[in-house]
Design a protein around this motif. Structure first.
Motif, mmCIF file in Angstrom:
data_model
loop_
_atom_site.group_PDB
_atom_site.id
_atom_site.type_symbol
_atom_site.label_atom_id
_atom_site.label_comp_id
_atom_site.label_asym_id
_atom_site.label_seq_id
_atom_site.Cartn_x
_atom_site.Cartn_y
_atom_site.Cartn_z
ATOM 1 N N GLN A 498 58.744 45.023 85.581
ATOM 2 C CA GLN A 498 57.747 44.310 85.518
ATOM 3 C C GLN A 498 57.057 44.218 87.013
ATOM 4 O OE1 GLN A 498 54.771 44.355 84.594
ATOM 5 N NE2 GLN A 498 54.725 43.923 81.490
ATOM 6 N N ILE A 499 55.733 43.912 87.306
ATOM 7 C CA ILE A 499 55.026 44.020 88.542
ATOM 8 C C ILE A 499 55.426 42.451 88.394
ATOM 9 C CG2 ILE A 499 53.442 44.327 89.829
ATOM 10 C CD1 ILE A 499 52.545 46.893 88.435
ATOM 11 N N SER A 500 55.547 42.089 89.796
ATOM 12 C CA SER A 500 56.113 40.553 90.091
ATOM 13 C C SER A 500 54.635 40.673 91.350
ATOM 14 C CB SER A 500 57.273 39.838 90.437
ATOM 15 O OG SER A 500 57.276 38.864 91.172
ATOM 16 N N VAL A 501 53.906 39.347 91.155
ATOM 17 C CA VAL A 501 52.952 39.084 92.448
ATOM 18 C C VAL A 501 53.479 38.084 93.094
ATOM 19 C CG1 VAL A 501 50.544 37.484 92.875
ATOM 20 C CG2 VAL A 501 50.720 38.468 90.641
ATOM 21 N N THR A 502 54.903 37.824 92.881
ATOM 22 C CA THR A 502 55.543 37.135 93.788
ATOM 23 C C THR A 502 56.242 38.168 94.977
ATOM 24 O OG1 THR A 502 56.401 35.416 92.838
ATOM 25 C CG2 THR A 502 57.954 35.212 94.678
ATOM 26 N N VAL A 503 56.618 39.131 94.401
ATOM 27 C CA VAL A 503 57.334 40.360 95.388
ATOM 28 C C VAL A 503 56.213 41.075 96.440
ATOM 29 C CG1 VAL A 503 58.033 42.590 95.012
ATOM 30 C CG2 VAL A 503 59.264 41.239 93.471
ATOM 31 N N VAL A 504 54.865 40.741 95.508
ATOM 32 C CA VAL A 504 53.968 41.710 96.301
ATOM 33 C C VAL A 504 53.286 40.249 97.840
ATOM 34 C CG1 VAL A 504 51.631 42.192 96.520
ATOM 35 C CG2 VAL A 504 52.775 43.310 95.309
ATOM 36 N N SER A 595 53.862 45.713 71.572
ATOM 37 C CA SER A 595 54.497 44.851 73.079
ATOM 38 C C SER A 595 54.192 45.636 74.346
ATOM 39 C CB SER A 595 56.134 44.949 72.788
ATOM 40 O OG SER A 595 56.977 43.946 74.010
ATOM 41 N N SER A 596 53.432 47.047 74.238
ATOM 42 C CA SER A 596 54.141 47.813 75.614
ATOM 43 C C SER A 596 52.759 47.632 75.901
ATOM 44 C CB SER A 596 54.088 49.382 75.199
ATOM 45 O OG SER A 596 55.254 49.288 74.454
ATOM 46 N N PHE A 597 51.487 47.511 74.922
ATOM 47 C CA PHE A 597 49.993 46.984 75.074
ATOM 48 C C PHE A 597 49.775 46.001 75.516
ATOM 49 C CE2 PHE A 597 46.370 44.969 74.811
ATOM 50 C CZ PHE A 597 45.013 46.105 74.643
ATOM 51 N N ARG A 598 50.360 44.817 75.546
ATOM 52 C CA ARG A 598 50.795 43.495 76.207
ATOM 53 C C ARG A 598 51.416 43.522 77.491
ATOM 54 N NH1 ARG A 598 51.705 41.205 71.343
ATOM 55 N NH2 ARG A 598 49.557 39.413 70.681
ATOM 56 N N SER A 599 52.528 44.223 77.508
ATOM 57 C CA SER A 599 53.328 44.642 78.431
ATOM 58 C C SER A 599 52.298 44.865 79.674
ATOM 59 C CB SER A 599 54.481 44.901 78.678
ATOM 60 O OG SER A 599 55.461 44.314 77.838
ATOM 61 N N PHE A 600 51.682 46.162 79.790
ATOM 62 C CA PHE A 600 50.623 46.851 80.274
ATOM 63 C C PHE A 600 49.459 46.122 80.710
ATOM 64 C CE2 PHE A 600 47.883 50.464 81.818
ATOM 65 C CZ PHE A 600 48.550 50.695 82.743
ATOM 66 N N MET A 601 49.018 45.127 79.957
ATOM 67 C CA MET A 601 48.057 44.566 80.246
ATOM 68 C C MET A 601 48.606 43.670 81.139
ATOM 69 S SD MET A 601 44.962 45.138 79.421
ATOM 70 C CE MET A 601 44.423 46.658 78.293
ATOM 71 N N VAL A 602 49.289 43.578 81.116
ATOM 72 C CA VAL A 602 50.255 42.020 82.131
ATOM 73 C C VAL A 602 50.507 43.040 83.592
ATOM 74 C CG1 VAL A 602 52.368 40.867 82.405
ATOM 75 C CG2 VAL A 602 51.125 40.516 80.555
ATOM 76 N N ALA A 603 50.661 44.308 83.783
ATOM 77 C CA ALA A 603 50.883 44.936 84.533
ATOM 78 C C ALA A 603 49.697 44.781 84.974
ATOM 79 C CB ALA A 603 51.809 46.203 84.160
ATOM 80 N N VAL A 604 48.686 45.290 84.602
ATOM 81 C CA VAL A 604 47.134 45.559 84.942
ATOM 82 C C VAL A 604 46.642 44.235 85.597
ATOM 83 C CG1 VAL A 604 45.131 46.114 84.461
ATOM 84 C CG2 VAL A 604 47.147 47.751 83.539
ATOM 85 N N GLN A 605 46.673 42.890 85.265
ATOM 86 C CA GLN A 605 46.276 42.094 85.756
ATOM 87 C C GLN A 605 47.468 41.695 87.569
ATOM 88 O OE1 GLN A 605 47.181 38.457 83.470
ATOM 89 N NE2 GLN A 605 45.797 36.714 83.931
ATOM 90 N N ARG A 606 48.415 41.514 86.453
ATOM 91 C CA ARG A 606 49.446 41.056 88.370
ATOM 92 C C ARG A 606 48.709 42.705 89.362
ATOM 93 N NH1 ARG A 606 55.174 39.686 85.531
ATOM 94 N NH2 ARG A 606 55.128 37.971 84.701
ATOM 95 N N SER A 607 48.597 43.202 88.646
ATOM 96 C CA SER A 607 48.618 44.661 89.912
ATOM 97 C C SER A 607 46.908 44.298 90.725
ATOM 98 C CB SER A 607 48.327 45.924 89.216
ATOM 99 O OG SER A 607 49.164 46.549 88.600
ATOM 100 N N GLY A 608 45.788 43.602 89.921
ATOM 101 C CA GLY A 608 44.231 43.098 90.696
ATOM 102 C C GLY A 608 44.883 42.309 91.218
ATOM 103 N N SER A 609 45.122 41.342 90.808
ATOM 104 C CA SER A 609 46.246 39.476 91.725
ATOM 105 C C SER A 609 46.331 40.565 93.362
ATOM 106 C CB SER A 609 46.961 38.930 91.140
ATOM 107 O OG SER A 609 46.682 38.525 89.912
ATOM 108 N N SER A 610 47.928 41.362 93.016
ATOM 109 C CA SER A 610 48.351 42.040 94.028
ATOM 110 C C SER A 610 47.172 42.853 94.400
ATOM 111 C CB SER A 610 49.094 42.795 93.773
ATOM 112 O OG SER A 610 50.010 42.063 92.945
#
Length: 829
Positions: A498-504, A595-610
């Motif tokens: 998953q995308i991590s805001v901490t990494v960004v 599950s994939s839908f939720r994972s992608f939404m989490v990725a989108v949310q973290r992308s927006g935060s990044s």
């Protein structure tokens, strides 16, 4: 006049009764009116002589009491009874006196007028004489001024002549003195003009240690004179025999003089060294003063600086290395190096400060010596340390991260540069003459700074590569350890990194550190903007690549879930056991899709935060560095938009796949849960069921559950666009789904209840166009409820639903029996 008047005054005081004015004639004189003349006093003296006088003794003898105003009571009674007793009995006398006084005053005025006339005549005569005298004086003064002007001119001429004579005398004296000195110098020059190398026959002046200063001055003069003469004869008349002979003779003198000056300079330097070892500052100063006549004392200055222990003692250099790098240079850190450099540079500054005190006391030009000393410190002692400290790594074969990578070199460079700048400022305070210590310090790092931008970008790329390898390794470990105990559907999404805001945030921290070094190394705004833009571009590339790859990995989960759904699509002619297995597999695929839908939404949310973190970082730190340079800020904004376009494209594709996933599950639920009897009850006479159908309940529950993550992940226009598209697709799916069923009136009511349930749910989308479509669906459901003869009136209020209503009317169970096609033909036309 005064004596009679005084007599009158006296008489007035002493006599008891008034006397007649004839007995004392009034005589007035002009002098009586001079000084402090008072008319009141004159009038009082004239009148008091004739006024009645009352004696207090007589009044008291009458036996009457005195009243408060001074009059007797008996007199008052008399007055009150009308007894005539005049208060001024001698008025007639006063009148005659006043008349005589007027006559005398008129006479006096005539006398005064006559005297004034005579005075005016005298004044006129005297004024004429005075004017004549003044005119004569003016003529005399003019003549006097002319005489003074001639005298001043004469004095000036004499002064100029005297000055010229003085100048000539002074020039003659100077020429005489110069000639005398020249004769003396020629005598000395003749002594040096003997055979080459023969200095034994020189005057005692050149061998007397007590007259070294005088000998050095004369030797320098002789050498200059001889060299000028050689040059002059060599240029003007090189072919003349006499000149050639003279030149050869002077060349011998020059050679001897040079030999003597070298010998004298060495002797003075030896004396200077001996005094320096004994700290005899007076002797050192004397030697330095004499040596200043040889090449402006450069040899003495350089000799003094070169003999300082910190430049000739090898142990000092080794101690510097141990202090900064430690005993094990490979294990050093930037923090320890910074601490060591601070200590070393403080020691160097203290040493230079002590030397400055000695230099000030010894040398005639201490600022020049300080320039040589500080330059030698930076070029020898500091440079030797920097060469060991800053070993430039190769950009082809990068050092490993175990060794610190390129970041270790950059941090070392920043620490060394910053501390060296500090010691340069400290040395400037101590004193370094005209030396450009800041420019010299910059030149020490010129080789490192030339390629600095390339090293900074290569370091950021190396950090990113290592971080990605680390994350992939962690993901593989997590997958291998977490496979057991997970369902097949759960592995689809959880196996993706998953995308991590901490990494960004870590990317931004790297970039902030790089930007701080750009500020340190770049003094010009244009250069700084160029370096900052290059470093920020690295961050944009890293974040864009990281987000795009993360979204693509999240999309892989959606794609795999879609493949699972397609794998278990069966035909109609299958056994019950196969159908049950397929249904179970379809549910597993649906779980994987959710599950994939939720994972992608989490990725989108973290992308927006990044992306928000990058934008905030740009606004707070990068913009102010780019704005001073025209076009730099706009170019960076354009690059930021371009860099994020790939992530936006991946997000858009993923959101489309999310909609496809949701709609596929909705279709599966509708197909699995919707019964034909839901909209066509076999016993139409029973009470209608006002609850939504099971399929509707399941679909709404699924949408509420799965879209919860979308409501959290998406914001603003992205959220509105996604939900609007989802609502439109849901509307279309429902329309197509209902086309499969036949409706009776109670089924129409059940359909209307389903539509209401769907409409209340999509109202949370805040999409007016979707709300309008579901409202029209509710109206259109009425075609199943109203009687056949009322259908035509149903469309009068809402003509926009005629097209879809035509298809819905055909789903009525009485469509053929009631012959609705022919009855409504006119309506469709």
């Amino acid at each position: 006049m005064r004596e009679p008047r005084d007599a009158i005054k006296t008489d007035l005081k002493t006599t008891k009764s008034a006397s007649s004015p004839a007995s004392f004639p009034l005589i007035l004189d002009v002098d009586d009116f001079k000084g402090d003349f008072s008319f009141d006093a004159l009038f009082g003296n004239l009148v008091n002589e004739l006024l009645p006088s009352f004696k207090l003794e007589e009044l008291e003898s009458d036996g009457g009491d005195s009243l408060p105003n001074g009059h007797l009571r008996s007199d008052a009674n008399k007055y009150s009874q009308g007894v005539s007793s005049p208060l001024f009995p001698d008025v007639e006398k006063l009148l005659s006196l006043f008349k005589d006084s007027c006559k005398e005053l008129l006479e006096l005025r005539k006398q005064i007028d006559g005297r004034l006339y005579n005075l005016k005549k005298d004044v006129t005569v005297q004024d004429s004489k005075h004017r004549k005298t003044l005119a004569e004086l003016e003529k005399g003064v003019d003549g006097l001024f002319e005489s003074f002007a001639r005298l001043d001119s004469r004095i000036s001429s004499v002064g100029q002549t005297a000055a010229k004579i003085g100048d000539h005398l002074q020039s003659a004296d100077a020429q005489r003195e110069t000639a005398s000195q020249t004769i003396e110098l020629i005598k000395y020059l003749m002594e040096f003009n003997s055979s080459p190398g023969d200095l034994m026959e020189l005057s005692p002046l050149f061998s007397d240690d007590s007259r070294v200063a005088e000998a050095a001055s004369i030797a320098q003069k002789l050498r200059s004179f001889a060299e000028e003469d050689i040059g002059r004869h060599g240029i003007t008349a090189p072919s003349a025999m006499g000149n050639a002979t003279a030149s050869r003779g002077l060349e011998v003198a020059v050679a001897n003089l040079q030999e003597y000056c070298n010998e004298l300079e060495n002797r003075l330097l030896s004396r200077f060294d001996a005094a320096s070892q004994k700290r005899e500052l007076t002797t050192m100063a004397e030697c330095a003063k004499i040596l200043s006549q040889f090449n402006r004392g450069t040899s003495a200055m350089q000799h003094y600086v070169a003999t300082r222990p910190m430049f000739i003692d090898v142990e000092v250099m080794n101690a510097d290395t141990r202090l900064v790098l430690g005993d094990q240079a490979a294990q050093t850190s930037p923090t320890n190096v910074a601490r060591g450099l601070s200590s070393l540079y403080k020691e160097i500054t203290d040493t230079v400060r002590k030397e400055a005190a000695t230099i000030t006391a010894v040398f005639p030009s201490p600022s020049e010596v300080m320039s040589i000393l500080v330059q030698r410190v930076l070029e020898q002692r500091v440079t030797a340390l920097l060469d060991k400290l800053l070993v430039k790594p190769s950009l082809v074969n990068l050092p490993s991260m175990e060794e610190g990578g390129l970041l270790f070199y950059l941090r070392m460079l920043a620490v060394a540069y910053e501390k060296t700048q500090e010691v340069a400022r400290d040395l400037r305070v101590v004193g370094c003459g005209d030396l450009d210590v800041e420019g010299l310090t910059e030149s020490l790092f010129s080789n490192n700074k030339d390629e600095y931008p390339e090293y900074e970008q290569a370091s950021l790329r190396q950090l990113y590569k290592v971080k990605m390898e680390e994350l992939r390794a962690e993901s593989q470990i997590s997958d291998s350890s977490g496979t057991i105990g997970r369902s097949k559907g759960a592995t689809v999404a959880s196996s993706q990194q998953q995308i991590s805001v901490t990494v960004v945030t870590e990317f931004v921290r790297w970039n902030e550190e790089a930007i701080s070094r750009c500020n340190l190394f770049s003094s010009q705004p244009a250069t700084l903007a160029t370096h900052v833009k290059a470093v920020f571009t690295c961050l944009l590339d890293q974040v864009s690549q990281y987000i795009a790859e993360g979204l693509e990995r999240a999309r892989d989960g959606l794609t795999e879930a879609a493949n699972l759904r397609e794998r278990f699509v069966l035909g109609t002619s299958v056994s019950r056991r196969v159908a049950a297995a397929a249904a179970s597999a379809a549910e597993a695929a649906a779980a994987a899709g959710e599950s994939s839908f939720r994972s992608f939404m989490v990725a989108v949310q973290r992308s927006g935060s990044s992306v928000a973190i990058i934008q905030q970082y740009f606004a707070n730190s990068i913009s102010r560095l780019l704005l001073p340079v025209d076009g730099a800020h706009a170019a960076a904004c354009e690059e930021m938009a371009t860099a994020m376009s790939s992530a936006e494209a991946a997000a858009y594709k993923g959101l489309q796949q999310c909609i496809e996933t949701v709609m596929a599950e909705v279709e599966r639920l509708l197909s699995a849960e919707q019964k034909a009897t839901d909209y066509k009850s076999p016993e139409d006479g029973m009470a209608p069921d006002h609850r939504p159908t099971t399929a509707c309940t399941r679909v709404v529950a699924y949408l509420s559950r799965v879209l919860e993550s979308a409501f959290t992940a998406l914001e603003g226009l992205n959220k509105q666009a996604f939900l609007s598209e989802l609502g439109n697709r849901l509307h279309k799916v429902l329309l197509n789904h209902w086309q499969k069923y036949t409706f009776n009136p109670s089924g129409g009511l059940r359909l209307k209840r389903d539509i209401t349930e769907y409409g209340e749910f999509v109202r949370s989308f805040n999409a007016p166009s979707v709300d309008e479509k579901f409202e029209l669906l509710g109206i259109m459901a009425n075609v199943f409820i109203v009687a056949p003869e009322s259908l035509s009136t149903l469309f009068e209020g809402t003509p926009s639903i005629r097209k879809d209503a035509q298809r819905f009317i055909q789903l009525r169970d009485d469509y053929k029996s009631a012959k609705l096609a022919s009855k409504l033909s006119s309506l469709w036309s």
